[in-house]
Design a protein around this motif. Structure first.
Motif, short mmCIF file in Angstrom:
data_model
loop_
_atom_site.label_atom_id
_atom_site.label_comp_id
_atom_site.label_asym_id
_atom_site.label_seq_id
_atom_site.Cartn_x
_atom_site.Cartn_y
_atom_site.Cartn_z
N GLY A 143 -11.05 11.74 -22.72
CA GLY A 143 -10.42 10.50 -22.28
C GLY A 143 -11.23 9.79 -21.21
O GLY A 143 -11.30 8.55 -21.18
N TYR A 144 -11.84 10.57 -20.33
CA TYR A 144 -12.69 9.99 -19.28
C TYR A 144 -13.85 9.23 -19.90
O TYR A 144 -14.15 8.09 -19.53
CB TYR A 144 -13.21 11.10 -18.36
CG TYR A 144 -14.29 10.66 -17.41
CD1 TYR A 144 -13.98 9.96 -16.25
CD2 TYR A 144 -15.64 10.94 -17.69
CE1 TYR A 144 -14.99 9.55 -15.37
CE2 TYR A 144 -16.64 10.54 -16.83
CZ TYR A 144 -16.32 9.85 -15.68
OH TYR A 144 -17.31 9.43 -14.82
N ARG A 195 -25.30 5.32 -25.29
CA ARG A 195 -24.15 6.16 -24.93
C ARG A 195 -24.57 7.64 -24.87
O ARG A 195 -24.18 8.37 -23.95
CB ARG A 195 -23.03 5.96 -25.95
CG ARG A 195 -21.72 6.63 -25.59
CD ARG A 195 -20.61 6.23 -26.53
NE ARG A 195 -20.89 6.62 -27.91
CZ ARG A 195 -21.07 5.76 -28.92
NH1 ARG A 195 -21.00 4.46 -28.69
NH2 ARG A 195 -21.31 6.20 -30.14
N LYS A 226 -12.36 8.68 -29.27
CA LYS A 226 -12.64 10.09 -29.02
C LYS A 226 -13.36 10.74 -30.19
O LYS A 226 -14.21 11.62 -30.00
CB LYS A 226 -11.33 10.84 -28.73
CG LYS A 226 -10.68 10.44 -27.41
CD LYS A 226 -9.43 11.24 -27.14
CE LYS A 226 -8.78 10.83 -25.82
NZ LYS A 226 -7.54 11.61 -25.55
N SER A 265 -12.95 15.38 -19.47
CA SER A 265 -12.07 15.11 -20.60
C SER A 265 -12.69 14.03 -21.48
O SER A 265 -13.43 13.16 -21.01
CB SER A 265 -10.70 14.63 -20.11
OG SER A 265 -10.80 13.34 -19.51
N SER A 273 -14.05 8.21 -23.01
CA SER A 273 -13.53 7.14 -23.86
C SER A 273 -13.31 5.87 -23.05
O SER A 273 -13.66 4.76 -23.48
CB SER A 273 -12.23 7.58 -24.52
OG SER A 273 -11.71 6.56 -25.34
N GLU A 274 -12.75 6.03 -21.86
CA GLU A 274 -12.52 4.87 -20.99
C GLU A 274 -13.84 4.33 -20.43
O GLU A 274 -14.02 3.10 -20.32
CB GLU A 274 -11.60 5.27 -19.84
CG GLU A 274 -11.23 4.13 -18.92
CD GLU A 274 -10.26 4.54 -17.84
OE1 GLU A 274 -10.10 3.78 -16.86
OE2 GLU A 274 -9.66 5.63 -17.96
N LEU A 275 -14.75 5.22 -20.11
CA LEU A 275 -16.03 4.81 -19.53
C LEU A 275 -16.86 3.99 -20.50
O LEU A 275 -17.47 2.98 -20.12
CB LEU A 275 -16.80 6.05 -19.09
CG LEU A 275 -18.17 5.82 -18.42
CD1 LEU A 275 -18.02 5.04 -17.12
CD2 LEU A 275 -18.87 7.15 -18.17
N GLY A 304 -15.69 2.86 -23.65
CA GLY A 304 -14.94 2.04 -24.59
C GLY A 304 -15.12 2.50 -26.02
O GLY A 304 -15.25 1.68 -26.94
#
Length: 269
Positions: A28-29, A9, A38, A26, A31-33, A35
């Motif tokens: 969030g970007y 990562r 934050k 962000s 975090s989604e990428l 998994g």
């Protein structure tokens, strides 16, 4: 998605951030990428930032708030900047670069991507305080350093043409006088290329008397934008008084002796 190990990562995060300096991502970007939570990503960012600063490669900047995030700022250490400028000066001082007429061959340096990426980052380091909205240059040899400066700032590049191109639509054109040869030339900028009221940073490869840079300043005023600064890779020591004020040069060319085959060029910093 399979579980991503921390080392994987961090490598991926570093690659994404360094490839797009100045771009605000962000959490969030990411975090989604990946998994990941934050809070976990914040720890990863702290480790990347510490390593970047330890080796003088840049830093990570955190922006708070709902629209905030993290971005890579390519601010190289002073030692690295000095080493690069010394290397560039040594390369440009090679006697075989002298062209009849006392000119200096620079094309191979200008079109070397690895070198120009670093040059762009130095301009970002030295001129970032100006907070431009666009980077501006004139075709053609000014494009490589200007493009890499635009990359370092994460800003659009605007290219001034020597004459207008019908494929670019309506344009604003001006005549300007070159500072060295005193010839009248024309430069133009498409009206759609830049928004009125914007701030631009002019970047060019070479400056002698400053006529081209002055022309870009005049053209900018015609289209309703403000030039906040001028950066050049190489400026000549003479004439000392240029047609633009407050320019920033990385290297100063003091003399070219085509008979003795000597070039005196030194870092300006």
């Amino acid at each position: 998605m399979n579980k991503v190990r921390r080392v994987e990562r961090i490598v991926a995060l570093t690659k994404i951030l360094v490839d797009m300096p100045g771009r605000l991502f962000s959490l969030g970007y990411f975090s989604e990428l990946f998994g990941a939570a934050k809070s976990t990503l914040s720890e990863d960012m702290a480790a990347i930032k510490a390593a970047m600063q330890q080796f003088g490669l840049g830093t990570l900047e955190t922006v708070a708030g709902a629209a905030g995030g993290v971005r890579f700022v390519p601010v190289r250490a002073e030692r690295a900047v000095n080493c690069l400028l010394q290397d560039l000066a040594a390369r440009l001082a090679e006697p075989e670069r002298i062209i009849p007429g006392g000119f200096l061959y620079m094309t191979d340096i200008l079109f070397n991507p690895a070198l120009m990426v670093q040059v762009g980052e130095i301009f970002r380091r030295q001129l970032g305080r100006l907070e431009p909205d666009y980077i501006m240059t004139v075709e053609t040899k000014g494009i490589p350093p200007a493009l890499m400066t635009a990359r370092a700032f994460d800003l659009p590049l605007v290219i001034v043409r020597q004459g207008s191109k019908v494929t670019e639509g309506p344009a604003v054109s001006i005549n300007y006088v070159t500072g060295s040869s005193k010839r009248i030339q024309t430069m133009s900028l498409p009206r759609r290329a830049i928004q009125a009221g914007a701030k631009v940073l002019v970047i060019d490869d070479f400056m002698k008397a400053g006529g081209t840079a002055r022309g870009m300043n005049d053209l900018a005023r015609e289209v309703g934008v403000e030039v906040v600064g001028t950066g050049v890779l190489v400026a000549t020591a003479e004439p000392a008084e240029k047609l633009v004020q407050d320019y920033f040069a990385l290297l100063i060319l003091h003399s070219v002796d085509q008979y003795a085959k000597t070039i005196d060029i030194r870092p300006a910093l």
